[in-house]
Each structure stands twice: as C-alpha cells, then as structure tokens.
Design a protein around this motif. Structure first.
Motif, PDB file in Angstrom:
ATOM      1  N   ARG A 102      37.361  64.061  18.083  1.00  0.00           N
ATOM      2  CA  ARG A 102      37.564  64.055  16.633  1.00  0.00           C
ATOM      3  C   ARG A 102      39.022  64.325  16.293  1.00  0.00           C
ATOM      4  O   ARG A 102      39.600  63.676  15.403  1.00  0.00           O
ATOM      5  CB  ARG A 102      36.656  65.095  15.969  1.00  0.00           C
ATOM      6  CG  ARG A 102      35.199  64.687  15.897  1.00  0.00           C
ATOM      7  CD  ARG A 102      34.438  65.569  14.928  1.00  0.00           C
ATOM      8  NE  ARG A 102      34.403  66.952  15.372  1.00  0.00           N
ATOM      9  CZ  ARG A 102      33.460  67.466  16.137  1.00  0.00           C
ATOM     10  NH1 ARG A 102      32.461  66.692  16.554  1.00  0.00           N
ATOM     11  NH2 ARG A 102      33.485  68.734  16.498  1.00  0.00           N
ATOM     12  N   THR A 104      41.533  63.650  18.207  1.00  0.00           N
ATOM     13  CA  THR A 104      42.269  62.448  18.615  1.00  0.00           C
ATOM     14  C   THR A 104      42.146  61.347  17.563  1.00  0.00           C
ATOM     15  O   THR A 104      43.134  60.698  17.190  1.00  0.00           O
ATOM     16  CB  THR A 104      41.745  61.959  19.970  1.00  0.00           C
ATOM     17  OG1 THR A 104      41.843  63.011  20.933  1.00  0.00           O
ATOM     18  CG2 THR A 104      42.534  60.759  20.448  1.00  0.00           C
ATOM     19  N   LEU A 105      40.923  61.123  17.066  1.00  0.00           N
ATOM     20  CA  LEU A 105      40.718  60.083  16.060  1.00  0.00           C
ATOM     21  C   LEU A 105      41.456  60.401  14.761  1.00  0.00           C
ATOM     22  O   LEU A 105      42.084  59.519  14.152  1.00  0.00           O
ATOM     23  CB  LEU A 105      39.217  59.929  15.794  1.00  0.00           C
ATOM     24  CG  LEU A 105      38.809  58.888  14.743  1.00  0.00           C
ATOM     25  CD1 LEU A 105      39.301  57.503  15.152  1.00  0.00           C
ATOM     26  CD2 LEU A 105      37.299  58.891  14.530  1.00  0.00           C
TER      27      LEU A 105
END
Length: 295
Positions: A102, A104-105
């Motif tokens: 999450r 990273t996104l």
C-alpha cells in the motif's frame, strides 16, 4: 571388703569415674590441660590453611570483580565486503507485506504527476509511438530498475534494521552548521505553509537534521544517482546526453530517487523500491520514451 564397698558408696555423687569430672561439674585439671593443648595444636595446624584459603578467595573475588567491571573492547567494524553482503541479504530476503505494498502504491500515485510534468518539460515522451513493448518492459526490470536500486539504495544506505555508523566529528560539525543555516532559511516558508494548511504536521525540523547519518547517506546517494545519468551519457552514450542533462529529466531523477529511498526506508525491502522504479520507467517506455532511451 565390706568397709571398702561402704567407702565407695559414700563418695560424692558428682565425681566421675576414670577421673573425668570431680564434684559439681568441675573438670579434672589433667583432662582440661590435655584438651587445651589438643585444641591449640589443631588451631596451629589449621591456621596457615585457613589463611591461604582466605587469600585465595580474596584474590578470586578481586579478579572476578575486575573482570566483570572491565569494559570489553569494542567490536571491530565489519569489512566493506561483509557489510555489502549483509545489506543485500537483508534487503532481498525482506518481502513486502500488504501494508508495504500500500505504501508503494501510494508513493507511485504521489510521484506520477511530478514525473509527468518534468518529463514533458524535458521532451522525454514521443506519443505518436506510444505502445506496450512487453520485451522492453521486462528488460527494464533488470536494468535499470533492479541493478540501480541494489546499488544506489541498498548498498549506499544502511538498512532500516542496521544502526548507522556515526559520522566523523569534523564532518558532523560542518553538516550541523549547514543544516542550521538551511533550517533558518526555510523557516519562513514552513511557517507560511503551516498557516495556510493547518492540517499539515507542524513539527519543526531538527537543527542538525543534515548531520543525521541516515539523512546524510540518503542525500549523498540520491545526489550521486542524479549526477550519474549525465556523467554516463557523457562517458559512453552521447545520444542520450541531451536528454540526460536536461533539467526536467534531472528533476525526474530527483523525484524518483527520493521516492525509492523513502519506500526502501519504510519497508526495508529492495523489491518495493524496485517496483517503484520499474513502474516509472515502464510508463515512460509505453509513452514513447523507448525511442529516446539509451538502451
């Protein structure tokens, strides 16, 4: 005979037979003298032995006390090769969790507008040739995404679980002075931002933030990462020199390098930073950047 028996019966009741006790608990002088001499002899024989045991015990206690209080010498720092192996093994064996994915996104979504603006300024796109080059996308996962993240983020920065080595005193003093000056210059800007956006966290910057080893290594590795692009183009890829030396492309490198470093620091996984790098370069390739890429 009867007279002798009568005489023995008339002896005092407290007199011991064999000459041990006489009268009412009085000790026979001869027996007392023998007992005293025996006890004095035993004490004389045991004295040196007890004294030696006491000395040995005192020596042992002082030795153990000194050993326990003696400061153990500091462990020698690991060699560069062992430190590199340790950082690589930690970063590659740490798999990103759902919470890490999450992060990273969200990082990819946050940097996408800036990356697009700066790349458009550098004329890095060629939309008439936009497409989905699958083989090139698979190739950029290995280079530059995988190898650059291992070098610029993993090897040049301490792992989140690794205590950073302190900076030399002379360098710490100069960085502390520099960070104090930068903080003084940024204070009006930060104050205006806090007043315009009260929801922002208003924690002030530490006065010696640049002297923090993690901050120093992060700034150093990201700066070298940015400068390596025009240098590599100047050394062996002249076709990419115009793009790699453009301020817009260098700003893209600053944003991408900082984002990958933040993700690596938050997750401790090299794979999360590689994913951010891979997505950014893949989107560039899909938007026609493959016609200007030096690979």
């Amino acid at each position: 005979m009867d007279g002798q028996l009568q005489q023995q019966e008339n002896r005092p009741h407290g007199e011991a037979r064999g000459g041990e006790e006489v009268g009412n608990g009085e000790v026979n002088p001869m027996v007392d003298e023998v007992a005293n001499s025996a006890s004095q002899g035993a004490e004389a024989e045991a004295g040196p032995l007890l004294e030696g045991m006491e000395q040995n015990g005192a020596h042992n206690s002082s030795t153990s006390f000194g050993t326990s209080n003696a400061s153990s010498p500091p462990a020698p720092p690991p060699s560069l090769l062992s430190l590199a192996f340790l950082r690589l093994s930690r970063a590659l064996t740490t798999l990103p969790s759902p919470a890490h994915l999450r992060v990273t996104l969200l990082t990819i979504l946050a940097i996408s507008p800036l990356m697009y603006i700066f790349a458009s300024w550098a004329d890095a796109f060629y939309l008439p040739q936009a497409g989905f080059p699958i083989r090139l996308i698979l190739f950029v996962f290995v280079f530059p995404s995988f190898w650059e993240e291992l070098f610029w983020r993993v090897l040049l920065n301490p792992h989140p679980d690794e205590p950073p080595s302190p900076l030399p005193p002379w360098l710490h003093t100069r960085l502390a002075s520099l960070s104090s000056r930068i903080t003084s210059l940024l204070s009006p800007l930060l104050s205006s931002l806090h007043s315009a956006f009260p929801s922002l966290r208003s924690s002030p910057l530490p006065r010696e933030w640049l002297a923090d080893p993690k901050v120093f290594y992060g700034v150093l590795s990201t700066s070298l990462y940015v400068l390596a692009h025009p240098f590599s183009a100047w050394m062996g890829r002249p076709a990419a020199l115009r793009l790699f030396s453009h301020p817009g492309f260098l700003l893209c490198c600053v944003v991408l390098g900082s984002a990958c470093l933040v993700v690596y620091r938050r997750t401790g996984s090299a794979w999360a930073a590689i994913l951010v790098h891979w997505v950014a370069v893949s989107v560039w390739m899909c938007l026609g950047g493959r016609h200007q890429a030096p690979f």
